[in-house]
Design a protein around this motif. Sequence first.
Motif, PDB file in Angstrom:
ATOM      1  N   ILE A  37      55.123   4.058  -1.835  1.00 51.04           N
ATOM      2  CA  ILE A  37      55.826   5.076  -2.847  1.00 51.04           C
ATOM      3  C   ILE A  37      57.414   4.858  -2.398  1.00 51.04           C
ATOM      4  CG2 ILE A  37      54.383   6.507  -2.994  1.00 51.04           C
ATOM      5  CD1 ILE A  37      55.088   8.070  -1.102  1.00 51.04           C
ATOM      6  N   ASP A  38      57.331   3.856  -1.711  1.00 53.97           N
ATOM      7  CA  ASP A  38      58.631   3.081  -1.279  1.00 53.97           C
ATOM      8  C   ASP A  38      59.482   2.975  -3.351  1.00 53.97           C
ATOM      9  OD1 ASP A  38      58.080   2.962   1.242  1.00 53.97           O
ATOM     10  OD2 ASP A  38      57.734   1.018   1.534  1.00 53.97           O
ATOM     11  N   GLY A  39      60.436   2.947  -2.931  1.00 52.85           N
ATOM     12  CA  GLY A  39      61.187   3.746  -4.114  1.00 52.85           C
ATOM     13  C   GLY A  39      60.619   4.348  -5.387  1.00 52.85           C
ATOM     14  N   PHE A  40      59.575   5.724  -5.186  1.00 54.92           N
ATOM     15  CA  PHE A  40      59.173   6.389  -6.025  1.00 54.92           C
ATOM     16  C   PHE A  40      59.834   7.773  -5.319  1.00 54.92           C
ATOM     17  CE2 PHE A  40      56.581   2.864  -7.063  1.00 54.92           C
ATOM     18  CZ  PHE A  40      56.472   2.881  -8.400  1.00 54.92           C
ATOM     19  N   GLU A  41      60.138   9.060  -6.460  1.00 51.06           N
ATOM     20  CA  GLU A  41      59.998  10.231  -5.884  1.00 51.06           C
ATOM     21  C   GLU A  41      59.398  11.200  -6.172  1.00 51.06           C
ATOM     22  OE1 GLU A  41      63.142  10.829  -4.657  1.00 51.06           O
ATOM     23  OE2 GLU A  41      64.170   9.119  -4.189  1.00 51.06           O
ATOM     24  N   PRO A  42      59.349  12.286  -5.633  1.00 49.96           N
ATOM     25  CA  PRO A  42      58.211  13.574  -6.462  1.00 49.96           C
ATOM     26  C   PRO A  42      57.853  13.837  -7.585  1.00 49.96           C
ATOM     27  CG  PRO A  42      59.511  13.560  -4.533  1.00 49.96           C
ATOM     28  CD  PRO A  42      59.586  12.424  -4.513  1.00 49.96           C
ATOM     29  N   ALA A  43      57.399  13.919  -8.381  1.00 48.01           N
ATOM     30  CA  ALA A  43      57.209  14.599  -9.559  1.00 48.01           C
ATOM     31  C   ALA A  43      58.160  15.796  -9.789  1.00 48.01           C
ATOM     32  CB  ALA A  43      56.417  14.748 -10.557  1.00 48.01           C
ATOM     33  N   ASP A  44      57.136  16.287  -8.664  1.00 49.00           N
ATOM     34  CA  ASP A  44      58.275  18.508  -8.991  1.00 49.00           C
ATOM     35  C   ASP A  44      58.620  18.203  -6.997  1.00 49.00           C
ATOM     36  OD1 ASP A  44      55.658  18.955  -8.132  1.00 49.00           O
ATOM     37  OD2 ASP A  44      55.521  19.315 -11.111  1.00 49.00           O
ATOM     38  N   ASP A  94      56.810   4.073 -14.129  1.00 51.97           N
ATOM     39  CA  ASP A  94      58.580   3.353 -15.870  1.00 51.97           C
ATOM     40  C   ASP A  94      59.368   4.606 -14.906  1.00 51.97           C
ATOM     41  OD1 ASP A  94      57.660   1.896 -17.722  1.00 51.97           O
ATOM     42  OD2 ASP A  94      56.495   2.839 -18.873  1.00 51.97           O
ATOM     43  N   ALA A  95      58.828   5.603 -14.650  1.00 48.33           N
ATOM     44  CA  ALA A  95      59.675   7.289 -14.409  1.00 48.33           C
ATOM     45  C   ALA A  95      59.764   7.064 -12.806  1.00 48.33           C
ATOM     46  CB  ALA A  95      59.093   8.728 -14.586  1.00 48.33           C
ATOM     47  N   ARG A  96      59.371   5.772 -11.770  1.00 49.21           N
ATOM     48  CA  ARG A  96      58.971   6.386 -10.846  1.00 49.21           C
ATOM     49  C   ARG A  96      58.659   7.070  -9.822  1.00 49.21           C
ATOM     50  NH1 ARG A  96      58.151   0.716  -9.493  1.00 49.21           N
ATOM     51  NH2 ARG A  96      59.599   0.935  -7.346  1.00 49.21           N
ATOM     52  N   THR A  97      58.099   7.553 -10.482  1.00 45.84           N
ATOM     53  CA  THR A  97      57.565   9.455  -8.933  1.00 45.84           C
ATOM     54  C   THR A  97      56.181   9.559  -9.419  1.00 45.84           C
ATOM     55  OG1 THR A  97      57.770   9.765 -11.833  1.00 45.84           O
ATOM     56  CG2 THR A  97      59.167  10.155 -11.221  1.00 45.84           C
TER      57      THR A  97
END
Length: 232
Positions: free
Chosen positions: A10-17, A73-76
């Motif tokens: 998940i490098d470059g991703f953020e949690p959806a919430d 797409d959202a990077r989450t």
Amino acid sequence: MLYQCPDYGIDGFEPADDSHRNLLYGVDAPELRVLAEHHTPVNSYFILHDQAATWGVPGAPQLRAVHLSRDLDARTFEVAMQEFPLFAMAESWLLDRRCPPDAIEPPDVHVAADALTRALETRVRRDAVRFTMLDSYTDDGVSPQVVVMLRSPGQESGPAFRILWERYDVVSGAHTLREGGFTTIDEARAWWTAWQQGDPPPLRPPVPAPRRGASSAAPVRPASTGLQGRCR
């Protein structure tokens, strides 16, 4: 084999919430080691062993099934996790979350000792959400074993209650899994009590369900009966 900590990719991703951020904290710990995993660009599936569980609540499940999904797409990302006492039960949960059927391979520390074990584990994997788990106890002492109590979904599935009993042979490094059927919860509890005392009677295999297509295994929805396992 030295099992590694999970890499969730998940490098470059953020949690959806925040709920998924908190779940990630719970499954990104050094005591969790990968037993099996499968990855695609969108999904990652893991079965993890909690090495710290042996010093926690006596009898608690030691396996964690984890599904991480990425929105490219959202990077989450989103995380889901469930504890299980048996490897095949963890597999069944992952399969229910669209993990490919042959993608998760048992590790070299989880070898079925005989054909009966392989057949029963196949049914547990296949019938992901049919049965409710009432209780379990993992004994990782001198003679490691796991006992699980299940409730059937209905009369078409045969006996109302089941016991799954896994035993590990430290000499051969293989395990056996056996299943017993019980008409009432009291009968199942009586067997459980005998197991606690170290002298359980042989498990009577469930009578095959008369309805075509009915199955006789597999637990994923946990609920508590208040049963207590054996003290270490």
